[in-house]
Design a protein around this motif. Sequence first.
Motif, PDB file in Angstrom:
ATOM      1  N   ALA A  91      10.785  10.902  -8.233  1.00  0.00           N
ATOM      2  CA  ALA A  91       8.991  11.212  -7.641  1.00  0.00           C
ATOM      3  C   ALA A  91       8.589  10.989  -6.426  1.00  0.00           C
ATOM      4  O   ALA A  91       7.344  11.194  -5.317  1.00  0.00           O
ATOM      5  CB  ALA A  91       7.824  11.086  -8.319  1.00  0.00           C
ATOM      6  N   ASN A  92       9.622   9.723  -6.126  1.00  0.00           N
ATOM      7  CA  ASN A  92       9.123   9.234  -4.689  1.00  0.00           C
ATOM      8  C   ASN A  92      10.068   8.882  -3.409  1.00  0.00           C
ATOM      9  O   ASN A  92       9.929   7.343  -2.520  1.00  0.00           O
ATOM     10  CB  ASN A  92       8.550   7.395  -5.357  1.00  0.00           C
ATOM     11  CG  ASN A  92       7.300   7.237  -5.900  1.00  0.00           C
ATOM     12  OD1 ASN A  92       6.271   7.096  -5.390  1.00  0.00           O
ATOM     13  ND2 ASN A  92       7.497   7.215  -7.050  1.00  0.00           N
ATOM     14  N   SER A 114       3.796   9.132   2.329  1.00  0.00           N
ATOM     15  CA  SER A 114       3.218  10.231   2.711  1.00  0.00           C
ATOM     16  C   SER A 114       2.589  11.916   1.733  1.00  0.00           C
ATOM     17  O   SER A 114       2.717  10.978   0.318  1.00  0.00           O
ATOM     18  CB  SER A 114       4.445  11.428   3.173  1.00  0.00           C
ATOM     19  OG  SER A 114       5.274  11.772   2.045  1.00  0.00           O
ATOM     20  N   LYS A 115       2.140  12.654   2.213  1.00  0.00           N
ATOM     21  CA  LYS A 115       1.597  13.880   1.252  1.00  0.00           C
ATOM     22  C   LYS A 115       2.700  14.460   0.767  1.00  0.00           C
ATOM     23  O   LYS A 115       1.803  15.334  -0.270  1.00  0.00           O
ATOM     24  CB  LYS A 115       0.386  14.197   1.468  1.00  0.00           C
ATOM     25  CG  LYS A 115      -0.649  13.554   2.802  1.00  0.00           C
ATOM     26  CD  LYS A 115      -1.352  14.481   3.345  1.00  0.00           C
ATOM     27  CE  LYS A 115      -2.705  13.435   4.389  1.00  0.00           C
ATOM     28  NZ  LYS A 115      -3.597  14.696   4.981  1.00  0.00           N
ATOM     29  N   THR A 116       3.506  14.829   1.176  1.00  0.00           N
ATOM     30  CA  THR A 116       4.432  15.147   0.634  1.00  0.00           C
ATOM     31  C   THR A 116       5.461  14.011  -1.110  1.00  0.00           C
ATOM     32  O   THR A 116       5.987  15.040  -1.900  1.00  0.00           O
ATOM     33  CB  THR A 116       6.113  15.316   1.451  1.00  0.00           C
ATOM     34  OG1 THR A 116       6.300  14.282   1.750  1.00  0.00           O
ATOM     35  CG2 THR A 116       4.912  16.442   2.552  1.00  0.00           C
ATOM     36  N   ALA A 117       5.119  13.180  -1.024  1.00  0.00           N
ATOM     37  CA  ALA A 117       5.468  12.803  -2.180  1.00  0.00           C
ATOM     38  C   ALA A 117       4.338  12.935  -3.396  1.00  0.00           C
ATOM     39  O   ALA A 117       3.962  12.828  -3.649  1.00  0.00           O
ATOM     40  CB  ALA A 117       5.610  10.835  -1.709  1.00  0.00           C
ATOM     41  N   LYS A 118       5.620  13.002  -4.237  1.00  0.00           N
ATOM     42  CA  LYS A 118       4.835  13.630  -5.997  1.00  0.00           C
ATOM     43  C   LYS A 118       4.689  12.778  -6.220  1.00  0.00           C
ATOM     44  O   LYS A 118       4.796  11.151  -5.643  1.00  0.00           O
ATOM     45  CB  LYS A 118       6.113  13.972  -6.624  1.00  0.00           C
ATOM     46  CG  LYS A 118       7.289  15.198  -5.597  1.00  0.00           C
ATOM     47  CD  LYS A 118       8.270  15.344  -6.884  1.00  0.00           C
ATOM     48  CE  LYS A 118       8.953  16.450  -6.461  1.00  0.00           C
ATOM     49  NZ  LYS A 118      10.505  16.743  -7.040  1.00  0.00           N
ATOM     50  N   THR A 136       0.839  -1.089  -0.211  1.00  0.00           N
ATOM     51  CA  THR A 136      -0.046   0.139  -0.095  1.00  0.00           C
ATOM     52  C   THR A 136       1.219   1.125   0.310  1.00  0.00           C
ATOM     53  O   THR A 136      -0.015   2.506   0.064  1.00  0.00           O
ATOM     54  CB  THR A 136      -1.051   0.219   1.030  1.00  0.00           C
ATOM     55  OG1 THR A 136      -0.040   0.070   2.565  1.00  0.00           O
ATOM     56  CG2 THR A 136      -2.040  -0.933   1.381  1.00  0.00           C
ATOM     57  N   LYS A 137       1.709   0.706   0.538  1.00  0.00           N
ATOM     58  CA  LYS A 137       2.939   2.577   0.436  1.00  0.00           C
ATOM     59  C   LYS A 137       3.971   2.603  -0.629  1.00  0.00           C
ATOM     60  O   LYS A 137       4.336   3.321  -0.962  1.00  0.00           O
ATOM     61  CB  LYS A 137       3.691   2.700   2.081  1.00  0.00           C
ATOM     62  CG  LYS A 137       2.416   2.515   2.828  1.00  0.00           C
ATOM     63  CD  LYS A 137       2.982   2.379   3.956  1.00  0.00           C
ATOM     64  CE  LYS A 137       1.488   3.372   5.218  1.00  0.00           C
ATOM     65  NZ  LYS A 137       2.337   2.941   6.429  1.00  0.00           N
ATOM     66  N   VAL A 138       4.285   1.117  -1.340  1.00  0.00           N
ATOM     67  CA  VAL A 138       5.297   1.180  -2.833  1.00  0.00           C
ATOM     68  C   VAL A 138       5.355   1.319  -4.007  1.00  0.00           C
ATOM     69  O   VAL A 138       4.049   0.569  -4.206  1.00  0.00           O
ATOM     70  CB  VAL A 138       5.752  -0.354  -2.182  1.00  0.00           C
ATOM     71  CG1 VAL A 138       7.089  -0.155  -3.087  1.00  0.00           C
ATOM     72  CG2 VAL A 138       6.921  -0.417  -0.458  1.00  0.00           C
ATOM     73  N   ALA A 139       5.386   2.724  -3.872  1.00  0.00           N
ATOM     74  CA  ALA A 139       5.311   2.855  -6.070  1.00  0.00           C
ATOM     75  C   ALA A 139       5.555   1.281  -6.550  1.00  0.00           C
ATOM     76  O   ALA A 139       6.895   1.441  -6.481  1.00  0.00           O
ATOM     77  CB  ALA A 139       5.164   4.267  -6.164  1.00  0.00           C
ATOM     78  N   VAL A 140       4.859   1.207  -7.315  1.00  0.00           N
ATOM     79  CA  VAL A 140       5.411   0.556  -8.180  1.00  0.00           C
ATOM     80  C   VAL A 140       5.407   0.772  -9.631  1.00  0.00           C
ATOM     81  O   VAL A 140       3.682   1.351 -10.385  1.00  0.00           O
ATOM     82  CB  VAL A 140       4.534  -1.132  -8.372  1.00  0.00           C
ATOM     83  CG1 VAL A 140       4.786  -2.307  -9.697  1.00  0.00           C
ATOM     84  CG2 VAL A 140       4.781  -1.351  -7.090  1.00  0.00           C
ATOM     85  N   LYS A 141       6.272   0.133 -10.492  1.00  0.00           N
ATOM     86  CA  LYS A 141       6.331   0.815 -11.722  1.00  0.00           C
ATOM     87  C   LYS A 141       6.901  -0.750 -13.019  1.00  0.00           C
ATOM     88  O   LYS A 141       7.768  -1.060 -12.660  1.00  0.00           O
ATOM     89  CB  LYS A 141       7.285   1.796 -12.274  1.00  0.00           C
ATOM     90  CG  LYS A 141       7.308   2.127 -14.000  1.00  0.00           C
ATOM     91  CD  LYS A 141       8.125   3.513 -14.240  1.00  0.00           C
ATOM     92  CE  LYS A 141       8.258   4.139 -15.476  1.00  0.00           C
ATOM     93  NZ  LYS A 141       7.754   5.190 -15.694  1.00  0.00           N
TER      94      LYS A 141
END
Length: 426
Positions: free
Chosen positions: A407-408, A414-418, A339-344
């Motif tokens: 960006a991550n 967090s809300k500060t992450a782009k 839920t918290k790890v950006a995936v590409k």
Amino acid sequence: MRYMLTYDLMETMRNTNEWLGASARALASYPAFAMVPNPGLQWMEAWGEVTERTFSRMVVKPDWGIHSVTGPDGRDHLVEVETVIERPFGDLIHFRVSGSEPCKRKVLLVAPMSGHYATLLRSTVQSLLGDVELYVTDWHNARDIPVSAGKFDIEDYTLYLVDFMRELGPDTHVIAVCQPAPLTLAATAYLAEQDPEAQPRSLTLIGGPIDPDATPTEVTDFGARVTMGQLESAMIQRVGFKYPGVGRLVYPGLLQLSSFMSMNAERHGKAFTDQIKRVADGQASDHDAHNRFYDEYLAVMDMTAEFYLSTVERIFKNGEIAKNEFVVDGHKVDIGKITKVAVKTVEGANDDISAPGQCVAALKLCTGLPDEMKASHLEPGAGHYGIFAGKSWRNNIRPLVLDFIDANNGTPGSKTAKKPANKNAA
């Protein structure tokens, strides 16, 4: 014992061809023959040189050969390879750039264990050094690992990745290339459940078979055509007496190489014929394009039998990752817990090994991840190798991956992450 003799027979054939090449080269270059110039001797020497080099490379682990990198200050900095974690089946290594400040981007590059050494990613590593603090998984050749070290299957592989991620900490960005993509996804989900504070900030999956059935290829069709019994009988052998892993059941690198070569036999045959001609004409060099490619391509390593067979059965045949049914050490991993790890995901339009659709399937499995933390990219005209080591990687994909990392690079979730920087948003 029958399989051990088969293993030794393959090594004997390789050794014999290396000896024949060396003998032909030495005989043709005998000084007395220079008195009677003969084009046939010139071709014989060229054939011997190419043959000897070809078969000798098959049992040599290539060196990284990365000695320096140009830093942001415009100066060359020496590169040292140091071991962070040492394990029987693979190490975590760090490319330390001396005389430079640690980079804010910390990256774990997960190299494939599919018949070649991690040095297959040499050009990928070179392209990232100077821009990231780089760590790489360096898998070992199974023939060099004593039987006393125990087994190593895809669950053990996944737990190795979990330990490596824990060691590097939550400010890490993970890039998995090809084969390890599904297991790296599973390792990230495992951490999300078992140790959330150790999760990486982002995960980039490049050309991996998350769902092999999404777009079948010759590789996935092969796994569907044969039974596990047939595969074990035809492909698994015991390491011979020449190596420390004597008696270990393995899928031999030489057998894997013969399969690779047969898939494009005409192209490889022409490449070697052309190289012999270049050597005979004095137009070849020690580090020309042919030697740079084949010195790496021909350097193969054995995989443990349990790793190879469990990969085929559980990833390709049963589709445990694709169905979100993968079990590690008795624990069913739920990819939806990420839920918290950006995936590409990154795919090549012309990839004939992990075809488009196989890797991007990871995003559908990440049901707990917000859409703004998902990204995908399909590179037009790129084949499998090109998406992580070729021109497409350097010119298009690498900048996108670095943008995605930047960006991550804040606190995960967090809300500060782009928002992820994408070319194609998922």
